[in-house]
Motif scaffolding. Structure first.
Motif, PDB file in Angstrom:
ATOM      1  N   SER A 224     -20.949 -19.318 -56.668  1.00 44.53           N
ATOM      2  CA  SER A 224     -21.214 -20.076 -55.388  1.00 44.53           C
ATOM      3  C   SER A 224     -19.600 -20.071 -54.941  1.00 44.53           C
ATOM      4  O   SER A 224     -19.350 -19.968 -53.794  1.00 44.53           O
ATOM      5  N   GLY A 225     -18.623 -20.341 -56.024  1.00 42.96           N
ATOM      6  CA  GLY A 225     -17.509 -20.514 -55.470  1.00 42.96           C
ATOM      7  C   GLY A 225     -16.945 -19.179 -54.880  1.00 42.96           C
ATOM      8  O   GLY A 225     -15.946 -19.380 -53.917  1.00 42.96           O
ATOM      9  N   GLY A 226     -17.069 -18.146 -55.520  1.00 43.87           N
ATOM     10  CA  GLY A 226     -16.441 -16.786 -54.932  1.00 43.87           C
ATOM     11  C   GLY A 226     -17.144 -16.553 -53.655  1.00 43.87           C
ATOM     12  O   GLY A 226     -16.241 -16.005 -52.754  1.00 43.87           O
ATOM     13  N   THR A 227     -18.347 -16.822 -53.253  1.00 39.38           N
ATOM     14  CA  THR A 227     -19.018 -16.589 -51.996  1.00 39.38           C
ATOM     15  C   THR A 227     -18.207 -17.535 -50.886  1.00 39.38           C
ATOM     16  O   THR A 227     -17.939 -16.965 -49.779  1.00 39.38           O
ATOM     17  N   CYS A 228     -18.181 -18.811 -51.352  1.00 42.70           N
ATOM     18  CA  CYS A 228     -17.497 -19.599 -50.134  1.00 42.70           C
ATOM     19  C   CYS A 228     -15.846 -19.064 -49.899  1.00 42.70           C
ATOM     20  O   CYS A 228     -15.632 -19.132 -48.733  1.00 42.70           O
ATOM     21  N   GLY A 229     -15.006 -18.278 -51.034  1.00 40.39           N
ATOM     22  CA  GLY A 229     -14.155 -17.767 -50.643  1.00 40.39           C
ATOM     23  C   GLY A 229     -14.133 -16.573 -49.743  1.00 40.39           C
ATOM     24  O   GLY A 229     -13.267 -16.471 -48.704  1.00 40.39           O
ATOM     25  N   TYR A 230     -15.094 -15.731 -49.758  1.00 41.46           N
ATOM     26  CA  TYR A 230     -15.275 -14.539 -48.781  1.00 41.46           C
ATOM     27  C   TYR A 230     -15.567 -14.999 -47.399  1.00 41.46           C
ATOM     28  O   TYR A 230     -14.984 -14.341 -46.440  1.00 41.46           O
ATOM     29  N   TRP A 231     -16.402 -16.121 -47.205  1.00 46.09           N
ATOM     30  CA  TRP A 231     -16.710 -16.828 -45.834  1.00 46.09           C
ATOM     31  C   TRP A 231     -15.485 -17.313 -45.414  1.00 46.09           C
ATOM     32  O   TRP A 231     -15.034 -16.976 -44.167  1.00 46.09           O
ATOM     33  N   MET A 232     -14.496 -17.856 -45.938  1.00 47.70           N
ATOM     34  CA  MET A 232     -13.240 -18.364 -45.448  1.00 47.70           C
ATOM     35  C   MET A 232     -12.343 -17.207 -45.089  1.00 47.70           C
ATOM     36  O   MET A 232     -11.794 -17.386 -43.738  1.00 47.70           O
ATOM     37  N   VAL A 233     -12.337 -16.203 -45.604  1.00 46.13           N
ATOM     38  CA  VAL A 233     -11.762 -14.933 -45.237  1.00 46.13           C
ATOM     39  C   VAL A 233     -12.045 -14.441 -44.036  1.00 46.13           C
ATOM     40  O   VAL A 233     -11.181 -13.870 -43.058  1.00 46.13           O
ATOM     41  N   ILE A 234     -13.418 -14.318 -43.888  1.00 46.17           N
ATOM     42  CA  ILE A 234     -13.914 -13.814 -42.583  1.00 46.17           C
ATOM     43  C   ILE A 234     -13.725 -14.728 -41.603  1.00 46.17           C
ATOM     44  O   ILE A 234     -13.444 -14.148 -40.277  1.00 46.17           O
ATOM     45  N   ILE A 235     -13.829 -16.127 -41.827  1.00 41.51           N
ATOM     46  CA  ILE A 235     -13.696 -16.829 -40.519  1.00 41.51           C
ATOM     47  C   ILE A 235     -12.386 -16.962 -39.979  1.00 41.51           C
ATOM     48  O   ILE A 235     -12.016 -16.892 -38.661  1.00 41.51           O
ATOM     49  N   VAL A 236     -11.444 -16.892 -41.007  1.00 44.66           N
ATOM     50  CA  VAL A 236      -9.995 -16.541 -40.533  1.00 44.66           C
ATOM     51  C   VAL A 236      -9.493 -15.265 -39.749  1.00 44.66           C
ATOM     52  O   VAL A 236      -8.930 -15.205 -38.715  1.00 44.66           O
ATOM     53  N   LEU A 237     -10.466 -14.270 -40.322  1.00 45.36           N
ATOM     54  CA  LEU A 237     -10.053 -12.824 -39.514  1.00 45.36           C
ATOM     55  C   LEU A 237     -10.815 -12.970 -38.233  1.00 45.36           C
ATOM     56  O   LEU A 237     -10.110 -12.369 -37.185  1.00 45.36           O
ATOM     57  N   PHE A 238     -11.950 -13.632 -38.098  1.00 42.69           N
ATOM     58  CA  PHE A 238     -12.666 -13.805 -36.836  1.00 42.69           C
ATOM     59  C   PHE A 238     -11.731 -14.570 -35.942  1.00 42.69           C
ATOM     60  O   PHE A 238     -11.504 -14.113 -34.603  1.00 42.69           O
ATOM     61  N   VAL A 239     -11.168 -15.707 -36.334  1.00 44.45           N
ATOM     62  CA  VAL A 239     -10.189 -16.455 -35.296  1.00 44.45           C
ATOM     63  C   VAL A 239      -9.062 -15.526 -35.216  1.00 44.45           C
ATOM     64  O   VAL A 239      -8.700 -15.816 -33.720  1.00 44.45           O
ATOM     65  N   ALA A 240      -8.636 -14.988 -35.875  1.00 44.47           N
ATOM     66  CA  ALA A 240      -7.476 -13.998 -35.611  1.00 44.47           C
ATOM     67  C   ALA A 240      -7.803 -13.007 -34.482  1.00 44.47           C
ATOM     68  O   ALA A 240      -6.798 -12.731 -33.781  1.00 44.47           O
TER      69      ALA A 240
END
Length: 251
Positions: A224-240
Motif C-alpha cells: 500500500s505504501g508503494g502504490t501511494c508513492g506512484y500516485w503522488m508522482v502521477i499527480i505531480v506530473l499531471f500538475v506540471a
C-alpha cells in the motif's frame, strides 16, 4: 497406634551401628530393603525355633541371644533406610511418587517389626508359666503383678496383646489409606499433565497463526505504501503538464 509407633516404629536419632554391623550404602536402597525383609523372616524362624525348645524343656538362651542381636540389626537397618529415603527426598534424588512408594514399604517394615516384637514377647511370657499353671522361677513378681493369680496374669497379658493387635490393625488401615490417596493423587497429576500438554499444543498453533497473519498484514502495508508513492508522482506530473499548457496559452 501412636503408642505402638513410639515403642516399636519410631526412628531413632543417629543410632550407632551394632557391633560387627557395617553402615549401609546409599546406592541400592531397594536391594537393602529386600535384605531387610529376609532378615525379618529369619528372625521369625529363630523365634519359632526358640518356642519349640521352650515347649520341649530345652535350653533356649543361645537362640534368644541370637534373636536379640538379629532384632538390633533389623532395627538399625530399618532406621538407616528411613534416613536414606528422607535424605534422597531432601536432595531431590527421588520423585514424589517414588518417595511415597518407599514410605509405604517402610511402613510395612514397621508393621513387620511390631509382629516380630510381639512374637518374641508372647513366647517369653508363655514360657514364664510352667505346666499346670505353676509360675516358673524365671518369672519375677513386681508391684504390677502382686495379688494376681496365674489366670489373671495370663488374662492381663492377653489384653495387652489384644491392644497391640488393634494398634497393628489401625496402622495397616492407615498404610492402605495412604496408598489409595497416593494412587488417586498420581492419577489426578497424570490427567492434569495431559491437559497442560493439550493447552500447550493449542497455544503453539495459535501463536503460529498469529505470526502468519502479522506477516501478511505487514506485506499488504508495504505494498500500500508503494502504490501511494506512484500516485503522488502521477499527480505531480499531471500538475506540471497543466502548468506547461497554461503557460503556453498565456504566452
Amino acid at each position: 497406634s501412636s503408642g505402638i509407633n513410639a515403642e516399636y516404629g519410631g526412628e531413632e536419632d543417629s543410632p550407632q551401628a551394632p557391633e560387627g554391623r557395617e553402615i549401609m550404602g546409599k546406592d541400592n536402597w531397594v536391594e537393602e530393603f529386600h535384605a531387610l525383609e529376609q532378615s525379618g523372616d529369619a528372625i521369625m524362624e529363630l523365634i519359632a525355633e526358640r518356642n519349640r525348645l521352650l515347649n520341649a524343656g530345652g535350653d533356649a538362651l543361645k537362640v534368644s541371644a541370637k534373636i536379640r542381636q538379629a532384632q538390633n540389626n533389623f532395627n538399625y537397618d530399618l532406621n538407616a533406610l528411613q534416613r536414606e529415603a528422607a535424605d534422597d527426598k531432601t536432595s531431590k534424588k527421588l520423585s514424589p511418587k517414588e518417595y511415597e512408594r518407599r514410605t509405604n514399604m517402610l511402613n510395612e517394615a514397621k508393621i513387620r517389626k511390631i509382629q516380630i516384637n510381639k512374637a518374641f514377647e508372647e513366647g517369653s511370657a508363655s514360657s514364664a508359666f510352667g505346666r499346670g499353671g505353676i509360675v516358673n522361677r524365671a518369672y519375677e513378681e513386681n508391684e504390677r503383678t502382686q495379688g494376681y493369680s496365674n489366670s489373671e496374669l495370663m488374662s492381663q497379658q492377653q489384653d495387652v496383646i489384644a491392644e497391640q493387635d488393634k494398634g497393628l490393625s489401625r496402622i495397616s488401615a492407615l498404610v492402605k489409606r495412604q496408598k489409595e490417596i497416593g494412587l488417586t493423587i498420581g492419577e489426578e497429576i497424570d490427567g492434569q499433565n495431559e491437559l497442560i500438554d493439550e493447552i500447550t499444543e493449542k497455544t503453539d498453533a495459535t501463536g503460529a497463526r498469529i505470526n502468519r497473519q502479522t506477516r501478511a498484514i505487514n506485506h499488504v502495508g508495504a505494498r500500500s505504501g508503494g502504490t501511494c508513492g506512484y500516485w503522488m508522482v502521477i499527480i505531480v506530473l499531471f500538475v506540471a503538464i497543466i502548468g506547461v499548457i497554461v503557460w503556453k496559452i498565456s504566452s
